[in-house]
Design a protein around this motif. Structure first.
Motif, PDB file in Angstrom:
ATOM      1  N   TYR A  98      -1.912  21.588  -9.164  1.00 17.73           N
ATOM      2  CA  TYR A  98      -1.078  20.679  -8.707  1.00 17.73           C
ATOM      3  C   TYR A  98      -1.048  19.641  -9.200  1.00 17.73           C
ATOM      4  N   GLU A  99       0.159  18.789  -9.578  1.00 17.72           N
ATOM      5  CA  GLU A  99      -0.138  17.366 -10.541  1.00 17.72           C
ATOM      6  C   GLU A  99       0.406  15.842  -9.470  1.00 17.72           C
ATOM      7  N   ARG A 100      -0.665  15.427 -10.076  1.00 21.42           N
ATOM      8  CA  ARG A 100      -0.168  13.318  -9.107  1.00 21.42           C
ATOM      9  C   ARG A 100       1.308  13.484 -10.017  1.00 21.42           C
ATOM     10  N   ILE A 101       1.882  12.559  -8.976  1.00 22.93           N
ATOM     11  CA  ILE A 101       2.644  12.005 -10.018  1.00 22.93           C
ATOM     12  C   ILE A 101       2.936  10.644  -8.884  1.00 22.93           C
ATOM     13  N   ALA A 102       2.904   8.999 -10.066  1.00 22.97           N
ATOM     14  CA  ALA A 102       2.771   7.875  -9.568  1.00 22.97           C
ATOM     15  C   ALA A 102       4.115   7.740  -9.141  1.00 22.97           C
ATOM     16  N   GLU A 112       0.456  -1.279   0.104  1.00 21.27           N
ATOM     17  CA  GLU A 112       0.127  -0.074  -0.073  1.00 21.27           C
ATOM     18  C   GLU A 112       1.132   1.095   0.139  1.00 21.27           C
ATOM     19  N   ASP A 113       2.331   1.410   0.858  1.00 21.97           N
ATOM     20  CA  ASP A 113       3.085   2.596   1.216  1.00 21.97           C
ATOM     21  C   ASP A 113       3.524   2.623  -0.421  1.00 21.97           C
ATOM     22  N   ALA A 114       3.803   1.466  -1.065  1.00 25.80           N
ATOM     23  CA  ALA A 114       4.467   1.573  -2.665  1.00 25.80           C
ATOM     24  C   ALA A 114       3.948   2.017  -3.454  1.00 25.80           C
ATOM     25  N   LEU A 115       2.441   2.108  -3.405  1.00 25.33           N
ATOM     26  CA  LEU A 115       1.426   2.457  -4.240  1.00 25.33           C
ATOM     27  C   LEU A 115       1.011   3.979  -3.900  1.00 25.33           C
ATOM     28  N   ARG A 116       1.362   4.417  -3.164  1.00 27.48           N
ATOM     29  CA  ARG A 116       0.522   6.040  -2.530  1.00 27.48           C
ATOM     30  C   ARG A 116       1.309   7.022  -3.732  1.00 27.48           C
ATOM     31  N   PRO A 117       0.487   7.768  -4.057  1.00 23.67           N
ATOM     32  CA  PRO A 117       1.001   8.838  -5.039  1.00 23.67           C
ATOM     33  C   PRO A 117       1.711   9.841  -4.500  1.00 23.67           C
ATOM     34  N   LEU A 118       2.828  10.738  -4.499  1.00 24.14           N
ATOM     35  CA  LEU A 118       3.241  12.240  -4.816  1.00 24.14           C
ATOM     36  C   LEU A 118       2.731  13.440  -5.690  1.00 24.14           C
TER      37      LEU A 118
END
Length: 91
Positions: free
Chosen positions: A74-78, A46-52
């Protein structure tokens, strides 16, 4: 006399090694350990899939955070890169 101690030490060492190699250390032996391992793996996934989120503050400084800003664009970054190779000539 020395031979008796060497034989006894060899038997003790061999018995310890046989016990160590023959023990069952699998999580199926302990259901609690298996559940803890599953929860840890799920939390890590789950932590690895959280976006920045990338955005600029009022002073124009670039910010990259794990939570979006309260207001403003803002821009969502995978965190996981897309598979394959992507070439952009404009950059």
């Amino acid at each position: 006399m020395r031979a008796a101690w060497a034989i006894l030490a060899g038997l003790a060492l061999g018995g310890g090694l046989a016990w160590w190699l023959g023990r069952d250390a699998s999580p199926e032996r302990s259901p609690e350990a298996h559940q803890r391992a599953e929860r840890a793996a799920a939390a890590q996934a789950e932590d690895a899939l959280r976006p920045l989120y990338r955005w600029r503050d009022a002073a124009g400084n670039l910010q990259i955070t794990d939570a979006p800003p309260g207001s403003g664009p803002y821009e969502r970054i995978a965190r996981e890169p897309e598979s394959g190779i992507r070439i952009e000539a404009g950059r």
